[in-house]
Every structure is written in C-alpha cells, then in structure tokens.
Design an enzyme around this catalytic site. Structure first.
Site, PDB file in Angstrom:
ATOM      1  N   HIS A 221       0.963  -1.252   0.079  1.00  0.00           N
ATOM      2  CA  HIS A 221      -0.027   0.113  -0.004  1.00  0.00           C
ATOM      3  C   HIS A 221       0.822   1.343  -0.053  1.00  0.00           C
ATOM      4  CE1 HIS A 221       0.859   0.867   4.299  1.00  0.00           C
ATOM      5  NE2 HIS A 221       0.820  -0.268   4.487  1.00  0.00           N
ATOM      6  N   GLY A 222       0.337   2.327  -0.397  1.00  0.00           N
ATOM      7  CA  GLY A 222       0.894   3.662  -0.215  1.00  0.00           C
ATOM      8  C   GLY A 222       1.077   4.133   1.151  1.00  0.00           C
TER       9      GLY A 222
ATOM     10  N   GLU B 148      -2.888  -7.394   7.331  1.00  0.00           N
ATOM     11  CA  GLU B 148      -1.372  -7.346   7.849  1.00  0.00           C
ATOM     12  C   GLU B 148      -1.303  -8.188   9.063  1.00  0.00           C
ATOM     13  OE1 GLU B 148       1.682  -7.557   7.593  1.00  0.00           O
ATOM     14  OE2 GLU B 148       1.984  -5.182   7.516  1.00  0.00           O
TER      15      GLU B 148
ATOM     16  N   ASN C 213       2.047   5.646   8.846  1.00  0.00           N
ATOM     17  CA  ASN C 213       3.490   5.369   8.454  1.00  0.00           C
ATOM     18  C   ASN C 213       3.893   6.873   8.578  1.00  0.00           C
ATOM     19  OD1 ASN C 213       2.591   3.716   5.350  1.00  0.00           O
ATOM     20  ND2 ASN C 213       3.203   2.727   7.306  1.00  0.00           N
TER      21      ASN C 213
ATOM     22  N   ILE D 136       4.661  -6.767   6.068  1.00  0.00           N
ATOM     23  CA  ILE D 136       4.980  -8.041   6.839  1.00  0.00           C
ATOM     24  C   ILE D 136       4.220  -9.196   6.335  1.00  0.00           C
ATOM     25  CG2 ILE D 136       5.003  -8.965   9.159  1.00  0.00           C
ATOM     26  CD1 ILE D 136       4.935  -6.442  10.275  1.00  0.00           C
TER      27      ILE D 136
END
Length: 177
Positions: free
Chosen positions: A9-10, A84, A15, A144
């Site tokens: 993903h962007g 995730e 993040n 991950i």
C-alpha cells in the site's frame, strides 16, 4: 508456473506518523500519489483482477491503481486473509523498533504468531492461484504479511526464510509460484 504482482500500500497516515497502523489508517496525499505512480508503472502488464486486503490503506491503493489502469472497481476483490500481521497491543502506538523487528517479534502481547501468519498466507496463495488461472492478478497488501506471502510462494518454512526486507510504500514485485 503462475505469478502475481504484489504491491505494498501507499503511505498511510500511520506510516507518516511512525505509528503501528490499525485497519483504519487511510492513505496520505503522498500515499495516493505513490499509488498513482505505481498504477502508471503496471498499466501495460495486463492486470485484469486486483485482490486486496480489507484494510483501508490497501483498499485505497487498489482503487487508485484500478483507476490508473482502467480497471472497473468491480474487479477488486477483498480477501480478508490478506490483512497485515496482527500486532495486538502494539497497534495504534508509536513504532519503537526498526521495521524489521516486527517481522519476527513474538514477545509482545497478542501478536499473531509467525506460524499462524505463514499458514494464513499459504491459504491466500491458494486463493491467488485460483484467480490466476484466468486473470493477471495484482495483490494490494502490506509489508509484513506480503513478505510472508512471498515466502509461502517460494514454499519456504520459517527456518528457511530469506532475511526480512522492508518494501517501500507502493513498491511492487512480480511473484512466481
């Protein structure tokens, strides 16, 4: 031999804030632009189906890429097991370790075990394989779980894994299996 294109993903708000994302962290403007660039880069690969994590940031990435390659959003399928790695009580907190630590940690409370994650990714691979028989598949997922998916595609056991690698936001790789 089958293959699929895996895209992380962007950039998400988590993040950008160096937090461990939960399922609701959306893309930043930068993350949307990253997904647009990736869509332009994969446009000529003949993608006819996108399989996607149920997490918001992966869905937004999939929708943005679909728009860039001219694919109708009805050709995006949510696959719950592409989510995730479950990081338990760490989710929503500031990231205190380098990124690679989260690939192998099993000491934190309620963290999904590495064995369970690998089992889940093997099941995802079976789903991808079915769709790959009639489609060129792009998978929109996470760092991950995406690494574990790639190890499953190589038929690796935990003890034989490649060293963990962090994918940058919206990077993509061709995965053969």
């Amino acid at each position: 031999m089958s293959h699929f294109i895996f895209v992380r993903h962007g950039q998400s708000k988590a993040n950008a804030n160096t937090e461990i994302a939960d399922s609701h962290s959306p893309l930043t403007e930068n993350g949307i632009e990253q997904a647009r660039r990736t869509g332009k880069e994969v446009k000529d690969l003949g993608i006819s189906l996108i399989l996607c994590s149920p997490f918001l940031r992966a869905q937004q990435t999939a929708e943005t890429i679909a728009g860039e390659i001219g694919l109708d959003i009805t050709q995006i399928k949510i696959v719950d097991d592409l989510r995730e790695r479950g990081l338990g009580v760490l989710e929503g907190r500031h990231r205190d370790h380098d990124g690679l630590w989260y690939f192998t940690d099993e000491t934190s409370e309620n963290v999904e075990s590495r064995e369970e994650l690998l089992r889940r990714m093997k099941e995802c691979l079976e789903v991808i394989e079915q769709y790959s028989k009639t489609n060129t598949v792009l998978v929109s997922g996470h760092s991950i779980s995406g690494f574990y998916l790639q190890q499953a595609a190589k038929k690796r056991k935990l003890k034989d894994f490649d060293p963990p690698e962090l994918m940058s936001n919206a990077d993509f790789v061709n995965v053969e299996f």
